[in-house]
Design an enzyme around this catalytic site. Structure first.
Site, short mmCIF file in Angstrom:
data_model
loop_
_atom_site.label_atom_id
_atom_site.label_comp_id
_atom_site.label_asym_id
_atom_site.label_seq_id
_atom_site.Cartn_x
_atom_site.Cartn_y
_atom_site.Cartn_z
N HIS A 116 0.84 -1.21 0.00
CA HIS A 116 0.00 0.00 0.00
C HIS A 116 0.87 1.25 0.00
O HIS A 116 1.85 1.37 0.74
CB HIS A 116 -0.99 -0.02 1.17
CG HIS A 116 -0.42 0.31 2.52
ND1 HIS A 116 -0.32 1.59 3.00
CD2 HIS A 116 0.03 -0.49 3.52
CE1 HIS A 116 0.18 1.58 4.22
NE2 HIS A 116 0.41 0.32 4.57
N GLU A 174 -5.15 1.52 2.27
CA GLU A 174 -4.96 0.48 3.28
C GLU A 174 -5.21 1.03 4.67
O GLU A 174 -5.78 0.33 5.53
CB GLU A 174 -3.54 -0.10 3.19
CG GLU A 174 -3.29 -1.34 4.06
CD GLU A 174 -2.74 -1.01 5.45
OE1 GLU A 174 -2.55 -1.95 6.23
OE2 GLU A 174 -2.51 0.19 5.76
#
Length: 353
Positions: free
Chosen positions: A65, A210
């Site tokens: 992420h 995320e």
């Protein structure tokens, strides 16, 4: 780490990527990956993928992420001060007096997080972290009109970005969670592109959001539909004075990449990862996690009909602060472990437990 790779890392660490506002860092990722990937594309959610050998088998998705915790401008008062809200998880004790940057449509605007001076705090206010509602961002504006001429509601805000060199090949920076992982994943893909000694189709995905609940990994995994999903993130290093090793295990900065074992990880993926590290003389650390992890691996494991999930981590001190610390050697070894794992997987690999 060669000069080109270090330049890419520094670009990642100095490019803003607040969750939901990842476009600048995804542009950096695409530009770098375009030099070696067979395909580079971005989906409507903002996930960016560099693809190698797209017709290969099995389909392996690497996920890191790119988003970072930050803030957004919530209100501008009559005196030109900016009220702000948190994006992702923050320790409010870290915020007081921090230099920040408001990323506006016209560029970066410097500011500082203000609070009334310690001399003016009541007895009940002293010694405890303030709520964000009692903090503000000062950009030096004279009034609301001037502030609104340069900043707008919803503009993302980060801590001042940069890199501090430390001893023993270590660095400190905001958002090493998880730009360290994006770098390692991308460098693994670049190494594989140079050798082409693997059977798999490789999708290296820089995922979004995320920090708001592994949202980008969920959508990108649905699209990629991988047989194997390997996430890379950072891991709480426990080589600091107050670490609770009995609760979260023991991993150290400079000890090599961490391979996670537990319900979120396919047993065969774990075995191949350990074997690959041993065969390539890559030092590793093992971490146990008793449940679904708060990482992209959580979404990868349950995508569509299920994915053989794995999780690699880079030891990180002081997570979600302005001075996260990692080892450049750990990052390089994590990239090497990704590449060795993919080389070790034959086209007919079976990951059924």
């Amino acid at each position: 780490m060669n000069a080109e790779s270090r330049t890419f890392l520094d670009r990642l660490l100095t490019t803003p990527s607040v969750s939901g506002y990842e476009q600048p860092i995804q542009q950096a990722f695409r530009e770098y990956a375009s030099a070696f990937a067979d395909e580079v594309h971005t989906d409507v959610h903002g996930n960016a993928a560099a693809v190698l050998n797209p017709e290969g088998q099995p389909r392996i998705m690497l996920a890191a992420h790119c988003d970072q915790i930050g803030f957004i401008v919530q209100h501008i008062d009559s005196n030109g001060y900016l009220a702000f809200s948190a994006v992702g998880g923050h320790d409010n004790a870290v915020l007081i007096g921090q230099p920040v940057v408001v990323w506006t449509k016209d560029g970066a605007v410097n500011g500082v997080i203000g609070r009334k001076a310690v001399h003016l705090l009541s007895a009940s206010e002293r010694g405890k972290a303030p709520s964000i509602e009692n903090l503000w961002i000062d950009i030096g504006a004279k009034d609301k009109e001037e502030a609104e001429s340069v900043a707008a509601l919803g503009d993302p805000v980060t801590f001042r970005l940069g890199v501090t060199e430390l001893r023993n090949n270590r660095i400190a920076s905001p958002a090493l969670d998880n730009k360290a992982g994006v770098w390692a994943m991308t460098e693994a893909a670049r190494a594989l592109a140079e050798t082409r000694d693997f059977d798999a189709a490789v999708f290296a995905v820089s995922t979004v959001q995320e920090e708001l609940g592994v949202r980008g990994a969920e959508t990108s995994a649905y699209t990629v539909n991988p047989h194997v999903g390997l996430a890379v993130d950072v891991n709480h290093a426990t080589d600091t004075p107050d670490a609770k090793k009995k609760k979260i295990g023991h991993t150290v900065v400079g000890g090599g990449p961490v391979i996670v074992r537990g319900p979120n990880v396919n047993p065969r993926v774990f075995e191949i990862a350990v074997e690959a590290a041993q065969n390539a003389d890559i030092p590793i650390q093992i971490a146990a996690h008793p449940s679904a992890t708060p990482t992209d691996a959580r979404a990868l494991q349950v995508a569509r009909g299920g994915t053989a999930a794995g999780l690699f981590k880079i030891p990180n001190r002081y997570m979600h602060t302005t001075v996260e610390v990692v080892s450049l050697e750990d990052m390089e070894q994590t990239a090497a472990l990704f590449a060795e794992f993919i080389r070790a997987v034959p086209s007919d690999a079976d990951f059924t437990p």
